[in-house]
Write a protein that holds these residues in place. Structure first.
Motif, mmCIF file in Angstrom:
data_model
loop_
_atom_site.group_PDB
_atom_site.id
_atom_site.type_symbol
_atom_site.label_atom_id
_atom_site.label_comp_id
_atom_site.label_asym_id
_atom_site.label_seq_id
_atom_site.Cartn_x
_atom_site.Cartn_y
_atom_site.Cartn_z
ATOM 1 N N SER A 44 93.346 51.468 30.947
ATOM 2 C CA SER A 44 94.441 50.580 31.296
ATOM 3 C C SER A 44 94.947 51.081 32.721
ATOM 4 O O SER A 44 94.361 52.094 33.263
ATOM 5 N N HIS A 45 96.158 50.906 33.110
ATOM 6 C CA HIS A 45 96.675 51.324 34.458
ATOM 7 C C HIS A 45 97.506 52.473 34.020
ATOM 8 O O HIS A 45 98.696 52.276 33.274
ATOM 9 N N VAL A 46 96.996 53.655 34.358
ATOM 10 C CA VAL A 46 97.739 54.849 33.965
ATOM 11 C C VAL A 46 98.644 55.519 34.517
ATOM 12 O O VAL A 46 98.704 56.192 35.411
ATOM 13 N N GLU A 47 99.835 54.705 34.197
ATOM 14 C CA GLU A 47 101.433 55.393 34.545
ATOM 15 C C GLU A 47 102.228 55.428 33.382
ATOM 16 O O GLU A 47 101.502 55.548 32.280
ATOM 17 N N ALA A 48 103.329 55.852 33.619
ATOM 18 C CA ALA A 48 104.013 56.355 32.374
ATOM 19 C C ALA A 48 104.012 55.621 30.980
ATOM 20 O O ALA A 48 103.971 56.351 30.048
ATOM 21 N N ASP A 118 91.523 47.803 25.676
ATOM 22 C CA ASP A 118 91.180 47.458 26.810
ATOM 23 C C ASP A 118 92.033 46.654 27.805
ATOM 24 O O ASP A 118 92.676 45.814 27.321
ATOM 25 N N ASP A 119 91.695 46.639 28.987
ATOM 26 C CA ASP A 119 92.688 45.735 29.820
ATOM 27 C C ASP A 119 91.513 45.182 30.842
ATOM 28 O O ASP A 119 90.861 46.022 31.608
ATOM 29 N N ALA A 120 91.555 44.000 30.649
ATOM 30 C CA ALA A 120 90.285 43.042 31.243
ATOM 31 C C ALA A 120 88.996 43.353 30.967
ATOM 32 O O ALA A 120 88.256 43.049 31.779
ATOM 33 N N GLU A 143 92.094 43.478 23.372
ATOM 34 C CA GLU A 143 92.229 43.370 24.567
ATOM 35 C C GLU A 143 93.605 42.601 24.961
ATOM 36 O O GLU A 143 93.932 41.672 24.224
ATOM 37 N N GLN A 144 94.187 43.055 25.821
ATOM 38 C CA GLN A 144 95.587 42.907 26.075
ATOM 39 C C GLN A 144 95.709 42.100 27.199
ATOM 40 O O GLN A 144 96.924 41.504 27.538
ATOM 41 N N THR A 145 94.766 41.424 27.984
ATOM 42 C CA THR A 145 95.135 40.521 29.148
ATOM 43 C C THR A 145 94.425 39.193 29.283
ATOM 44 O O THR A 145 93.303 39.018 28.627
ATOM 45 N N PHE A 177 105.894 37.181 26.679
ATOM 46 C CA PHE A 177 106.910 38.160 27.002
ATOM 47 C C PHE A 177 106.398 38.815 28.466
ATOM 48 O O PHE A 177 106.817 38.842 29.430
ATOM 49 N N ASP A 178 105.128 39.740 27.904
ATOM 50 C CA ASP A 178 104.604 40.386 29.174
ATOM 51 C C ASP A 178 104.151 39.648 30.339
ATOM 52 O O ASP A 178 104.478 39.809 31.412
ATOM 53 N N ASN A 179 103.568 38.419 30.066
ATOM 54 C CA ASN A 179 102.889 37.637 30.962
ATOM 55 C C ASN A 179 104.192 36.871 31.839
ATOM 56 O O ASN A 179 104.062 36.903 33.112
ATOM 57 N N GLY A 288 96.726 38.191 39.923
ATOM 58 C CA GLY A 288 95.910 38.396 38.869
ATOM 59 C C GLY A 288 95.207 39.538 38.732
ATOM 60 O O GLY A 288 95.218 40.508 39.600
ATOM 61 N N HIS A 289 94.294 39.938 37.879
ATOM 62 C CA HIS A 289 93.935 41.159 37.399
ATOM 63 C C HIS A 289 92.930 41.597 38.676
ATOM 64 O O HIS A 289 92.917 42.808 39.061
ATOM 65 N N PHE A 290 91.943 40.596 39.215
ATOM 66 C CA PHE A 290 90.909 41.121 39.924
ATOM 67 C C PHE A 290 91.391 40.831 41.515
ATOM 68 O O PHE A 290 92.125 39.617 41.738
ATOM 69 N N GLY A 343 104.332 48.895 37.932
ATOM 70 C CA GLY A 343 103.905 48.184 36.666
ATOM 71 C C GLY A 343 105.074 47.353 36.113
ATOM 72 O O GLY A 343 106.326 47.312 36.827
ATOM 73 N N HIS A 344 104.831 46.873 34.855
ATOM 74 C CA HIS A 344 105.898 46.092 34.410
ATOM 75 C C HIS A 344 107.027 46.674 33.780
ATOM 76 O O HIS A 344 106.640 48.044 33.569
ATOM 77 N N PRO A 345 108.223 46.339 33.420
ATOM 78 C CA PRO A 345 109.198 47.208 33.205
ATOM 79 C C PRO A 345 109.115 47.679 31.906
ATOM 80 O O PRO A 345 108.256 47.225 30.769
#
Ligand code: RBV
Length: 419
Positions: A44-48, A118-120, A143-145, A177-179, A288-290, A343-345
């Motif tokens: 995933s996007h490794v932030e907090a 996973d993400d993508a 898979e989340q996206t 919600f996420d999207n 978009g992801h890519f 990233g997202h809130p």
């Protein structure tokens, strides 16, 4: 320069504070430890917020190995603060090349994960393609996206998905919600931060009216922008039209718009013929992801000189007739890969990652009874996370009375009117 581990700890503490669903899960799963003994790969996007997700999986008993799902979205301080924790090992760095990202993924796969979040489908596709020996002991994945679900379906069609996968993206608790709100808010927030320009009164073109496009378009309009949508799907185009947006082909939109944001999940959505039609100063961003939705190679090909950095995170391309087009963070995820992006809130990721965790626990338990392929997450799992989220918000629900329940079960006219 060594990563600032104290800053990473601070970021994690703030995210933890704003992810109450995870706090509840950490307590509950910390007692039952449903993932005990399982090595789990997280890509995933490794932030907090992702860090809090990883911590919660470790609390549920898993041995977690994490890696980044995009070259520009991980944060070194958070990676360092995660790596000092028991049960967690990670391989992620900000600003890596595609080759370096691949090497990090393979390092994570060296731990032989038996389950992947996973993400993508980035790590999953690599597992199947590059480390097939690990498949013997592999349980399944979540898979989340949207991009990942479509990739998994392509794998299934190609007979390359020999285990069950849960399409977590397709649950209402995730994509509604996420999207819509996550991508909607964070894409605009980061575009505005990166450009320091005003949205009110601007002509914004959103490519694609899926959940992400719908979220961005609605929120841009709420901030005073004039918004046009481009679509390839007739019902989506009609939906956009009846939601009050302009709808037009990209060639027309290219000449009309000032800001362009792609959300299609496909490639070359904005390409040479469109760049040719754009006005001086047009801003190009991708959600978009890519980073293939805006054809950056074609843009470079039309330019008379190498692009230069107009502001951190923005490259300026000069065309033969003097027009300048501005590409935001190389067409990578505008909400995650710009210099200040986060990233997202937190409240949204609390929900998304909770779905990933609860779905993973559920799939680990029933994987043996499931055929290989892409499966929907059972609705009950989605409901449970929704109830937990409402609880953290202090929002109460009504319940059906007995006569209301009878009414719903009735079908004969006398039953319906007389009950
Ligand atoms: N996403 N993650 C974040 N950790 O801040 N922000 C967005 C974060 C995820 C989102 O859930 C979506 O499914 C995916 O990124 C697209 O790559």
């Amino acid at each position: 320069m060594a990563a600032d581990i104290e800053q990473g700890r601070q970021k994690l503490a703030w995210a933890r504070e704003h992810m109450p669903v995870h706090a509840a899960l950490r307590e509950r799963l910390g007692r039952s430890r449903p993932l005990a003994g399982i090595t789990l790969g997280v890509c995933s996007h490794v932030e907090a917020k992702t860090g809090v997700f990883v911590e919660t999986l470790a609390a549920a008993g898993a041995e977690v190995v994490f890696t980044g799902s995009e070259p520009g979205s991980s944060q070194d301080d958070v990676v360092a603060a995660l790596n000092e924790q028991d049960g967690i090992t990670g391989y992620a760095r900000r600003g890596v090349s595609e080759e370096e990202l691949e090497a990090l993924h393979l390092q994570a796969l060296d731990h032989a994960p038996r389950f992947i979040l996973d993400d993508a489908a980035e790590l999953t596709a690599r597992l199947v393609h590059q480390r097939p020996a690990l498949l013997d002991d592999f349980i399944g994945m979540c898979e989340q996206t949207t991009t990942g679900v479509q990739r998994l379906q392509a794998m299934a069609r190609a007979d390359a998905l020999p285990f069950p996968a849960y399409a977590v993206n397709n649950t209402p608790m995730k994509h509604e919600f996420d999207n819509i709100h996550g991508t909607g808010e964070s894409s605009l927030t980061n575009l505005l931060l990166t450009t320091n320009l005003l949205l009110a009164g601007k002509k914004v073109v959103v490519a694609g009216f899926g959940d992400c496009g719908l979220g961005i378009a609605g929120k841009a309009r709420a901030l005073g922008a004039r918004v046009a949508i481009t679509e390839i799907e007739p019902r989506q185009a009609l939906r956009a039209h009846m939601a009050g947006f302009e709808v037009m082909p990209m060639l027309e939109a290219a000449a009309w718009g000032e800001i362009f944001i792609t959300t299609t999940g496909n490639r070359d959505v904005i390409r040479a013929e469109h760049f040719e039609a754009m006005a001086d100063g047009a801003l190009l961003a991708n959600a978009g992801h890519f980073n293939v939705e805006i054809d950056a190679e074609a843009l470079a090909g039309l330019s008379v000189e190498p692009p230069h950095e107009a502001r951190p995170g923005i490259m300026e391309y000069r065309l033969a007739d003097g027009r300048r087009l501005h590409l935001v963070c190389e067409g990578r995820l505008v909400n995650l890969a710009t210099p200040t992006a986060m990233g997202h809130p937190a409240e949204v990721m609390d929900q998304t990652f909770a779905m990933q965790i609860v779905a993973a626990c559920h799939l680990v338990e029933r994987a043996a009874g499931l055929e290989p392929g892409v499966h929907p997450v059972p609705d009950q799992v989605d409901r449970e996370v929704a109830e937990l989220k409402l609880e953290t918000l202090g929002i109460g629900l009504d319940t059906l009375t007995e006569s209301q329940q009878r009414f719903l079960d009735a079908w004969r006219d006398d039953q319906i009117k007389g009950a």
